[in-house]
Design an enzyme around this catalytic site. Structure first.
Site, mmCIF file in Angstrom:
data_model
loop_
_atom_site.group_PDB
_atom_site.id
_atom_site.type_symbol
_atom_site.label_atom_id
_atom_site.label_comp_id
_atom_site.label_asym_id
_atom_site.label_seq_id
_atom_site.Cartn_x
_atom_site.Cartn_y
_atom_site.Cartn_z
ATOM 1 N N LYS A 42 -20.607 -10.200 -1.082
ATOM 2 C CA LYS A 42 -22.041 -10.038 -0.826
ATOM 3 C C LYS A 42 -22.625 -11.215 -0.055
ATOM 4 O O LYS A 42 -23.438 -11.027 0.849
ATOM 5 C CB LYS A 42 -22.801 -9.832 -2.135
ATOM 6 C CG LYS A 42 -22.725 -10.985 -3.113
ATOM 7 C CD LYS A 42 -23.500 -10.676 -4.384
ATOM 8 C CE LYS A 42 -23.379 -11.801 -5.386
ATOM 9 N NZ LYS A 42 -23.823 -13.103 -4.863
ATOM 10 N N GLU A 229 -28.577 -12.109 -4.895
ATOM 11 C CA GLU A 229 -28.715 -11.944 -6.361
ATOM 12 C C GLU A 229 -30.072 -11.317 -6.720
ATOM 13 O O GLU A 229 -30.772 -11.782 -7.624
ATOM 14 C CB GLU A 229 -28.559 -13.303 -7.063
ATOM 15 C CG GLU A 229 -27.284 -14.049 -6.744
ATOM 16 C CD GLU A 229 -26.046 -13.467 -7.416
ATOM 17 O OE1 GLU A 229 -26.152 -12.396 -8.042
ATOM 18 O OE2 GLU A 229 -24.981 -14.082 -7.317
ATOM 19 N N GLN A 259 -24.586 -7.013 -12.951
ATOM 20 C CA GLN A 259 -24.510 -8.453 -13.210
ATOM 21 C C GLN A 259 -25.889 -9.056 -13.494
ATOM 22 O O GLN A 259 -26.079 -10.266 -13.345
ATOM 23 C CB GLN A 259 -23.856 -9.168 -12.030
ATOM 24 C CG GLN A 259 -22.411 -8.764 -11.800
ATOM 25 C CD GLN A 259 -21.743 -9.612 -10.733
ATOM 26 O OE1 GLN A 259 -21.408 -10.776 -10.953
ATOM 27 N NE2 GLN A 259 -21.549 -9.031 -9.568
ATOM 28 N N ARG A 611 -14.707 -12.655 -13.556
ATOM 29 C CA ARG A 611 -14.440 -14.002 -13.023
ATOM 30 C C ARG A 611 -12.942 -14.201 -12.817
ATOM 31 O O ARG A 611 -12.516 -15.114 -12.105
ATOM 32 C CB ARG A 611 -14.933 -15.102 -13.977
ATOM 33 C CG ARG A 611 -16.427 -15.137 -14.306
ATOM 34 C CD ARG A 611 -17.293 -15.073 -13.095
ATOM 35 N NE ARG A 611 -17.698 -13.704 -12.843
ATOM 36 C CZ ARG A 611 -18.211 -13.270 -11.702
ATOM 37 N NH1 ARG A 611 -18.358 -14.092 -10.690
ATOM 38 N NH2 ARG A 611 -18.573 -12.018 -11.547
#
Length: 735
Positions: A42, A229, A259, A611
């Site tokens: 992203k 974000e 997220q 992660r």
């Protein structure tokens, strides 16, 4: 507008981006929503989009506003753009929401009654100010927690509630008290020429509402707005973005609703879920190809997060090999869990050649780190903790920073109170109280009262000299700010006040460490001066105030990383351990009564799992010492939601070898007796078994050992702790 470009032109569009990324980069007219799963590139899309806009001359650098959530992400974005389109990156507004809004307010703040050198109060400063307000209002003996008050007011600000709004919603006497504190907090911040973090987000809204011409200027200026974000934006950030994008409507937001994990600090999931209805004729792109993890990890994470109802449908895929299955480990207690983590790190390093920095251990609460640290130290493994005491939060550093803040903004009463008698110069609390009273009576700032200290009749000659000497010190360095670099100024000030000499006289390891930290601060200031265009002291102080944990994370340090799950977003590691997956701990107990809160916990699991690049371990303990008691646990519902196709489950057992030295073995037995010849005597008793005693209640077996012809079991009981019992007299019932 979709722009057709030749393959020979801007070749990096085709060589560096997949098809979905190319489409998201090249569609540049009108609102764009890019749903970008974990590890799908992203930030790359945002960066290349900026470079594409500049390279195709759709805009100049000054026309672009790009907003991130960390300084680290902003820095990387600037560097990448500069490499893609050399000599075209200067002049863009790229940075965090807080830093860019602070930049805007330093330009326009005078319209709201602030000077351009206003101070940014961090959380500690705000709590200190609230403590003073509570005391001054005569509520010092109440149970009001300044930290709770600060949290309530922060949420109110981010929801754009005024003190009056908060008062109208009051449901208790405490609520009414908080609304009054809110009123006084707003006033005192203004009097101190200071803003807290929340003010940096809401003051632009106030500015645009009061000054339409200012609003129109920035609407016209920023032709292209890009937001990273986006799922983490709150109400205030959303309103500013919507206002700025109203004219050109060229706003591109990138995010992942799966997220969104910062609801507790005001993030609004609906901002990304409702983007298409908020910005009509929006074009939507999905980035689902993952470049980080193996498919087993991605599928396991998806099998959990897909249980949420509030989400855009998406499923990550990768061209990488499936990789290892996700390992789920059931440990007996938190100590065994920690030892398992240590043992697996050693195993992975030996078998696969990993370095320490390839490992990350995640946990839901900071308190879980202690047992993990003990186990790592015991085995001599190096580690770093993200979210511990940060450099700029150490007392000696905050003392020096308070001096520097006072030089920049003499109206900063919090900083003045901190340093007026540090190092000690004979100015006690009674003297400070009299100066404060003089300031209130004369409606002047505390620093102005210090300047006019000779007008306060209650103070003796020696005290007057001490206070006026402090004023002269501050005035001296205020005048020197125009002559010296910020590093030279700080060095001279530190020498003048004698703080390093003070610590040197103590001759303790702690005092030597404090002195070293102060020297390191000077190094940091010098480095900032050499690396930044805006090198004024106020810009350094702003940089310090707005730094976050991961901005200072040194990924080149060869050490195992420990951090909370909330700190992990945006990072990646070869091997990840997620610990404490028990009901009540993860998901945390306070989330279980509300669907939205529980779904956020599930998203937090998803963030932690994704992660991992190559191996993911999930651990839980049947027994854990929490709240001064041992609790019996059941495994997290998230472990039950995992698709078994992608999971390998293990249990642990502890046994004694001949020299009675305890070791830990990790395998998958259903029952292993402590000694081969005692299986008949112990029946189905085994290490880890859940038992009930007629007096002590329920517990778990820690050890089974044969001593002096008897079989003895050590049981960790839920209520009374460890007890050593002899079979068969113990009368243990297997549960």
């Amino acid at each position: 507008m979709t722009v057709n470009i030749k393959r020979s032109d801007l070749q990096w569009i085709y060589s560096d981006l997949n098809d979905a990324q190319q489409k998201a980069v090249c569609f540049i007219e009108g609102p764009v929503l890019v749903l970008a799963g974990a590890g799908s590139g992203k930030t790359r899309v945002l960066t290349y989009r900026i470079a594409y806009i500049l390279a195709k001359n759709f805009a100049t650098p000054k026309d672009i506003l790009a907003m991130t959530f960390t300084n680290k992400a902003a820095g990387e974005m600037k560097d990448r753009v500069a490499k893609l389109v050399p000599n075209m990156a200067g002049g863009m507004w790229i940075g965090t929401f807080h830093s860019l809004f602070a930049r805007l307010l330093r330009r326009e703040g005078e319209k709201l009654g602030y000077t351009s050198n206003f101070t940014i109060y961090d959380e500690d400063d705000k709590v200190a100010l609230i403590k003073m307000i509570i005391k001054d209002l005569g509520w010092g003996k109440t149970d009001l927690s300044p930290k709770r008050v600060a949290h309530v007011i922060s949420r109110a600000k981010n929801d754009l509630f005024t003190p009056m709004d908060l008062a109208k919603r009051a449901e208790s006497v405490e609520d009414e008290m908080i609304s009054q504190i809110y009123v006084e907090l707003v006033k005192r911040l203004k009097d101190s020429n200071a803003m807290d973090f929340d003010d940096l987000l809401i003051k632009p809204i106030e500015l645009f509402q009061k000054y339409p011409l200012v609003k129109e200027y920035y609407q016209d200026r920023f032709k292209y707005i890009l937001v990273d974000e986006y799922q983490d934006t709150n109400r205030a950030q959303y309103l500013v973005l919507r206002t700025l994008a109203a004219k050109h409507r060229n706003i591109c937001v990138v995010g992942d609703d799966d997220q969104s994990i910062y609801r507790w600090r005001g993030a609004e999931l609906r901002n990304i879920l409702e983007f298409e209805s908020d910005f009509k004729k929006c074009k939507k792109f999905r980035l689902e190809q993952n470049y980080r993890s193996g498919q087993n990890i991605l599928s396991a994470a998806h099998s959990v997060v897909s249980n949420n109802t509030e989400r855009h449908p998406k499923k990550l895929w990768t061209e990488k090999p499936p990789g290892e299955l996700v390992t789920v480990l059931q440990a007996f207690d938190e100590r065994e869990e920690a030892q398992y983590v240590v043992d697996r790190i050693s195993f992975e390093m030996k078998e696969k050649g990993y370095r320490f920095y390839d490992f990350c251990v995640l946990y839901r609460t900071n308190a879980q780190s202690r047992v993990l640290e003990d186990a790592l130290r015991s085995d001599g493994l190096p580690y770093i903790i993200v979210g511990g005491v940060k450099f700029y939060e150490r007392k000696e550093i905050k003392d020096i920073l308070a001096y520097l803040r006072l030089l920049v903004n003499p109206a900063d009463s919090i900083s003045l109170r901190r340093v007026i008698n540090f190092p000690a110069r004979g100015i006690g609390d009674t003297t400070v109280a009299r100066i404060e009273n003089f300031a209130r009576n004369n409606k002047i700032s505390l620093f102005e009262a210090v300047k006019r200290v000779t007008e306060i009749p209650e103070l003796g000659r020696k005290t007057l000299e001490n206070v006026y000497g402090f004023y002269q010190l501050i005035q001296k360095y205020t005048n020197l700010m125009k002559e010296l670099t910020i590093a030279e100024l700080t060095s001279s000030l530190i020498e003048d006040i004698g703080i390093i000499r003070m610590y040197a006289r103590d001759e303790t390891p702690e005092s030597f460490a404090r002195a070293d930290n102060i020297r390191e601060l000077v190094n940091a200031i010098a480095q900032f001066y050499n690396q930044n265009e805006n090198t004024g002291l106020e810009f350094f102080l702003q940089h310090v105030s707005l730094a976050v944990d991961i901005d200072n994370l040194d990924d080149k340090t060869n050490a195992i990383t420990l951090m909370t799950l909330h700190s992990a977003k945006g990072l990646e590691y070869s091997v990840v351990f997620m610990t404490g997956l028990e009901e009540g701990l993860f998901p945390i107990s306070r989330s279980m009564a509300e669907r939205a809160a529980l779904e956020e916990e599930r998203r937090l699991f998803y963030v932690g799992a994704t992660r991992a690049k190559e191996k993911l371990y999930l651990t839980w303990a049947k027994s854990r010492y929490r709240f001064n008691d041992n609790s019996s646990n059941i495994k997290s519902r998230f472990l039950k939601e995992l698709d078994g196709k992608y999971v390998l489950e293990q249990q642990s057992r502890i046994f004694n070898i001949q020299n009675r030295k305890q070791q830990t073995i990790w395998d998958e037995p259903s029952y292993i007796p402590a000694y081969e010849d005692e299986s008949q005597e112990t029946g189905q008793l085994c290490v880890g078994a859940r038992v009930r005693h007629p007096i002590f209640g329920k517990g778990n077996i820690l050890r089974i050992e044969k001593m002096s012809g008897n079989i003895k079991v050590t049981v960790l009981f839920d209520r009374v702790g460890e007890k050593r019992l002899v079979l068969p007299y113990a009368k243990l019932e297997i549960l």
